[in-house]
Design an enzyme around this catalytic site. Sequence first.
Site, PDB file in Angstrom:
ATOM      1  N   GLN A 266      57.890  39.918  63.652  1.00 11.61           N
ATOM      2  CA  GLN A 266      56.925  41.006  63.421  1.00 11.61           C
ATOM      3  C   GLN A 266      56.142  41.259  64.704  1.00 11.61           C
ATOM      4  O   GLN A 266      55.615  40.329  65.323  1.00 11.61           O
ATOM      5  CB  GLN A 266      55.956  40.630  62.278  1.00 11.61           C
ATOM      6  CG  GLN A 266      55.036  41.789  61.896  1.00 11.61           C
ATOM      7  CD  GLN A 266      54.140  41.482  60.688  1.00 11.61           C
ATOM      8  OE1 GLN A 266      54.039  40.340  60.241  1.00 11.61           O
ATOM      9  NE2 GLN A 266      53.481  42.508  60.187  1.00 11.61           N
TER      10      GLN A 266
ATOM     11  N   HIS B 118      55.510  46.986  56.983  1.00 14.93           N
ATOM     12  CA  HIS B 118      56.464  48.104  57.026  1.00 14.93           C
ATOM     13  C   HIS B 118      57.850  47.613  56.649  1.00 14.93           C
ATOM     14  O   HIS B 118      58.198  46.457  56.880  1.00 14.93           O
ATOM     15  CB  HIS B 118      56.492  48.763  58.413  1.00 14.93           C
ATOM     16  CG  HIS B 118      56.675  47.802  59.541  1.00 14.93           C
ATOM     17  ND1 HIS B 118      55.656  47.005  60.025  1.00 14.93           N
ATOM     18  CD2 HIS B 118      57.766  47.487  60.277  1.00 14.93           C
ATOM     19  CE1 HIS B 118      56.108  46.257  61.011  1.00 14.93           C
ATOM     20  NE2 HIS B 118      57.392  46.526  61.181  1.00 14.93           N
TER      21      HIS B 118
ATOM     22  N   HIS C 237      61.790  48.364  57.454  1.00 12.28           N
ATOM     23  CA  HIS C 237      62.738  49.046  58.339  1.00 12.28           C
ATOM     24  C   HIS C 237      63.915  49.546  57.500  1.00 12.28           C
ATOM     25  O   HIS C 237      64.524  48.763  56.752  1.00 12.28           O
ATOM     26  CB  HIS C 237      63.330  48.064  59.365  1.00 12.28           C
ATOM     27  CG  HIS C 237      62.372  47.593  60.394  1.00 12.28           C
ATOM     28  ND1 HIS C 237      62.276  48.165  61.644  1.00 12.28           N
ATOM     29  CD2 HIS C 237      61.476  46.572  60.389  1.00 12.28           C
ATOM     30  CE1 HIS C 237      61.369  47.516  62.363  1.00 12.28           C
ATOM     31  NE2 HIS C 237      60.866  46.543  61.628  1.00 12.28           N
TER      32      HIS C 237
HETATM   33  P1  AMP Z   1      58.403  44.786  63.675  1.00 11.84           P
HETATM   34  O1  AMP Z   1      58.979  44.088  64.874  1.00 11.84           O
HETATM   35  O2  AMP Z   1      59.131  44.496  62.390  1.00 11.84           O
HETATM   36  O3  AMP Z   1      56.911  44.592  63.564  1.00 11.84           O
HETATM   37  O4  AMP Z   1      58.686  46.323  63.919  1.00 11.84           O
HETATM   38  C1  AMP Z   1      57.850  47.165  64.652  1.00 11.84           C
HETATM   39  C2  AMP Z   1      58.634  48.426  64.908  1.00 11.84           C
HETATM   40  O5  AMP Z   1      57.723  49.458  65.188  1.00 11.84           O
HETATM   41  C3  AMP Z   1      59.589  48.337  66.107  1.00 11.84           C
HETATM   42  O6  AMP Z   1      60.920  48.631  65.669  1.00 11.84           O
HETATM   43  C4  AMP Z   1      59.059  49.401  67.065  1.00 11.84           C
HETATM   44  O7  AMP Z   1      60.084  50.087  67.720  1.00 11.84           O
HETATM   45  C5  AMP Z   1      58.276  50.316  66.136  1.00 11.84           C
HETATM   46  N1  AMP Z   1      57.150  51.031  66.738  1.00 11.84           N
HETATM   47  C6  AMP Z   1      56.146  50.512  67.466  1.00 11.84           C
HETATM   48  N2  AMP Z   1      55.254  51.475  67.806  1.00 11.84           N
HETATM   49  C7  AMP Z   1      55.728  52.632  67.261  1.00 11.84           C
HETATM   50  C8  AMP Z   1      55.273  53.990  67.264  1.00 11.84           C
HETATM   51  N3  AMP Z   1      54.166  54.342  67.909  1.00 11.84           N
HETATM   52  N4  AMP Z   1      56.012  54.913  66.607  1.00 11.84           N
HETATM   53  C9  AMP Z   1      57.152  54.550  65.955  1.00 11.84           C
HETATM   54  N5  AMP Z   1      57.621  53.296  65.930  1.00 11.84           N
HETATM   55  C10 AMP Z   1      56.932  52.347  66.577  1.00 11.84           C
END
Ligand code: AMP
Length: 135
Positions: free
Chosen positions: A94, A100, A102
Site C-alpha cells: 500500500q 481503494h 484496484h
Molecule cells: P497502492 O499501492 O495499492 O496504495 O496503490 C496506489 C495507486 O494509486 C498506484 O497504483 C498509483 O499509481 C495510484 N495513484 C497515486 N496517485 C494517483 C493520482 N493522483 N491519480 C491516480 N492514481 C494515483
Amino acid sequence: MKDDCIFCKLANGIIPTNSLYEDEKFKVILDANPATKGHALILPKEHADNIYDLPDDTAAEAFVLAKKLSAKMRDRLHADGFNIVQNNGEVAGQTVFHFHLHLIPRYADDGQVIGWKPGKPSAEELQKTAALLSE
Ligand code: AMP
Ligand code: ZN
C-alpha cells in the site's frame, strides 16, 4: 475528508481527474500509472486508511461496484481476464493510505505479473494455521 489525503481530494472532486463512475458514496478513477489499459481505482468518498477501518456497508458496496465494472471492462475493452487487488499496509504494497480497490483488466498479451510465490507448508503447518484462525 482527511485534509492531507490525495484520494479524499480526488474522490470528492477537489482535484479533477478521469472519472468512470460516481455516486453518493464512491468515485471510480483511472490509475495514473496503470498496470494495463483500463486499470481503475474504486475510491470511497469517506476516508478510511485501509480495510481494517472500512465500514461494513462500504466494503459490501465496493465489491458490488467492482463486479459491475468488471463486466463493463470485459465488454468495452475486450479484456480477457480481470484482477481485483487491494493492498493494506506498507509491507503489502500500500502506498496511498486511503482504502481503494484496484480493478485491473487483463489481456492475453499484457506481460504483467500480479501474484505471489507459492509456498510449500506441511499438512501439520496448514492445520495449525487453520486452527489459529478458526477459534
Ligand atoms: P497502492 O499501492 O495499492 O496504495 O496503490 C496506489 C495507486 O494509486 C498506484 O497504483 C498509483 O499509481 C495510484 N495513484 C497515486 N496517485 C494517483 C493520482 N493522483 N491519480 C491516480 N492514481 C494515483
Ligand atoms: Zn482519504
